[in-house]
Design a protein around this motif. Structure first.
Motif, PDB file in Angstrom:
ATOM      1  N   TRP A   1       0.847  -1.196   0.000  1.00 14.06           N
ATOM      2  CA  TRP A   1       0.000   0.000   0.000  1.00 14.06           C
ATOM      3  C   TRP A   1       0.883   1.247   0.000  1.00 14.06           C
ATOM      4  O   TRP A   1       1.934   1.263   0.651  1.00 14.06           O
ATOM      5  N   PRO A   2       0.452   2.311  -0.727  1.00 15.57           N
ATOM      6  CA  PRO A   2       1.292   3.512  -0.810  1.00 15.57           C
ATOM      7  C   PRO A   2       1.580   4.155   0.543  1.00 15.57           C
ATOM      8  O   PRO A   2       2.605   4.831   0.693  1.00 15.57           O
ATOM      9  N   CYS A   3       0.712   3.929   1.549  1.00 17.11           N
ATOM     10  CA  CYS A   3       0.977   4.537   2.870  1.00 17.11           C
ATOM     11  C   CYS A   3       2.196   3.914   3.531  1.00 17.11           C
ATOM     12  O   CYS A   3       2.627   4.373   4.593  1.00 17.11           O
ATOM     13  N   MET A   4       2.742   2.859   2.920  1.00 14.39           N
ATOM     14  CA  MET A   4       3.991   2.266   3.426  1.00 14.39           C
ATOM     15  C   MET A   4       4.999   2.220   2.272  1.00 14.39           C
ATOM     16  O   MET A   4       5.265   1.164   1.697  1.00 14.39           O
ATOM     17  N   PRO A   5       5.547   3.387   1.899  1.00  7.64           N
ATOM     18  CA  PRO A   5       6.492   3.385   0.766  1.00  7.64           C
ATOM     19  C   PRO A   5       7.835   2.757   1.154  1.00  7.64           C
ATOM     20  O   PRO A   5       8.279   2.882   2.295  1.00  7.64           O
ATOM     21  N   TYR A   6       8.441   2.123   0.165  1.00  5.21           N
ATOM     22  CA  TYR A   6       9.675   1.365   0.410  1.00  5.21           C
ATOM     23  C   TYR A   6      10.706   1.710  -0.661  1.00  5.21           C
ATOM     24  O   TYR A   6      10.352   1.821  -1.843  1.00  5.21           O
ATOM     25  N   LEU A   7      11.935   1.907  -0.258  1.00  6.11           N
ATOM     26  CA  LEU A   7      13.006   2.157  -1.244  1.00  6.11           C
ATOM     27  C   LEU A   7      13.672   0.837  -1.587  1.00  6.11           C
ATOM     28  O   LEU A   7      14.284   0.202  -0.726  1.00  6.11           O
ATOM     29  N   TRP A   8      13.536   0.453  -2.834  1.00  2.59           N
ATOM     30  CA  TRP A   8      14.035  -0.855  -3.282  1.00  2.59           C
ATOM     31  C   TRP A   8      15.356  -0.665  -4.035  1.00  2.59           C
ATOM     32  O   TRP A   8      15.375  -0.156  -5.152  1.00  2.59           O
ATOM     33  N   PHE A   9      16.445  -1.033  -3.376  1.00  7.59           N
ATOM     34  CA  PHE A   9      17.776  -0.974  -4.007  1.00  7.59           C
ATOM     35  C   PHE A   9      17.927  -2.269  -4.804  1.00  7.59           C
ATOM     36  O   PHE A   9      18.420  -3.260  -4.292  1.00  7.59           O
ATOM     37  N   ARG A  10      17.445  -2.232  -6.061  1.00  5.65           N
ATOM     38  CA  ARG A  10      17.323  -3.516  -6.764  1.00  5.65           C
ATOM     39  C   ARG A  10      18.591  -3.958  -7.490  1.00  5.65           C
ATOM     40  O   ARG A  10      18.709  -5.100  -7.887  1.00  5.65           O
ATOM     41  N   ASP A  11      19.521  -3.017  -7.681  1.00  3.09           N
ATOM     42  CA  ASP A  11      20.784  -3.383  -8.330  1.00  3.09           C
ATOM     43  C   ASP A  11      21.810  -3.717  -7.239  1.00  3.09           C
ATOM     44  O   ASP A  11      22.103  -2.868  -6.392  1.00  3.09           O
ATOM     45  N   PRO A  12      22.370  -4.942  -7.258  1.00  4.26           N
ATOM     46  CA  PRO A  12      23.332  -5.312  -6.207  1.00  4.26           C
ATOM     47  C   PRO A  12      24.486  -4.309  -6.089  1.00  4.26           C
ATOM     48  O   PRO A  12      25.041  -4.120  -5.007  1.00  4.26           O
TER      49      PRO A  12
END
Ligand code: PLP
Length: 237
Positions: A172-183
């Motif tokens: 849900w957008p009320c819990m935004p997450y930063l996804w560091f997807r490149d190792p």
């Protein structure tokens, strides 16, 4: 016994193997795989078929994704519901909700504690629930979450980092997450969070972020300006 939240058939097997020995399935609904509504219904049917209770830990979701958590969103009722810090806006309070015939069983357990008669957290909970019961409250969290996600992704695109890092809703957008997807970004990930904190923006590495009613769009703008500065520092290194 534990289950990874993916394969309902595997869970079925576990229940079958341990027939009459499983008292309850306790889960944090955020960890379930999509489609969430269907999964919740399956789990409800499964637990009831084996005379077990479905206990939903709505510490993250209650009052946030909906006043009544995922149960309010999808109209699937748990037998017991666990609430925690969001109930009193961070004041130390937790609650277990359910029908009297189940909760009364706890009367035989002696539960004592120095702070059991403490009332400040209850006052905070009454105020929190009354504020979150306003229809615009969950909408505010959702729209700020979208501003966070869109703003961060625009910024990452400007810094040519869109392939490496993405802001995504933790369901849900009320819990935004930063996804560091490149190792490759893992090398400077912690350094990034450290710099953000130095400039006054505390974000937890490896964790979703939470928005609250006190946050405003000016706060999101300030966070984006800070992130812009921090990313600039990294790209000029
Ligand atoms: C789903 C869930 N359950 C339980 C807890 C622990 O809650 P508390 O720290 O109030 O014991 C957390 C912590 O964030 C949580 O996210």
């Amino acid at each position: 016994m534990s289950w990874d939240g993916e394969d309902v058939n595997q869970l079925h097997g576990l229940f079958k193997k341990s027939q009459d020995e499983v008292a309850a399935l306790l889960l944090d609904p955020v960890q379930l795989r999509e489609p969430l509504e269907e999964r919740l219904r399956e789990l409800r049917e499964l637990t009831h078929a084996y005379n077990a209770l479905l206990i939903l830990d709505e510490a993250k979701t209650a009052l946030r994704v909906h006043l009544a958590g995922v149960q309010g969103l999808y109209h699937v009722a748990a037998d017991l519901t666990v609430l925690s810090k969001s109930l009193a806006n961070g004041f130390p309070l937790a609650a277990v909700l359910g029908p009297a015939e189940i909760l009364d069983l706890a009367a035989s357990a002696r539960i004592m504690g120095t702070f059991n008669g403490e009332l400040v957290a209850f006052a905070a909970a009454l105020q929190t629930v009354s504020m979150m019961a306003q229809p615009e409250s969950t909408h505010h969290l959702e729209s700020l979450g979208r501003c966070f996600i869109d703003g961060v992704n625009d910024l990452l695109a400007r810094h040519r980092l869109a392939d490496q890092i993405r802001a995504v809703p933790y369901r849900w957008p009320c819990m935004p997450y930063l996804w560091f997807r490149d190792p490759a970004t893992q090398r400077w990930r912690l350094e990034f969070y450290r710099h953000m904190a130095t400039y006054g923006v505390l974000m937890l590495p490896n964790h979703m972020n939470f928005l609250c009613l006190a946050h405003t769009s000016e706060d999101i703008d300030e966070m984006l300006q800070t992130m812009d500065q921090v990313l600039l520092g990294f790209s000029s290194c």
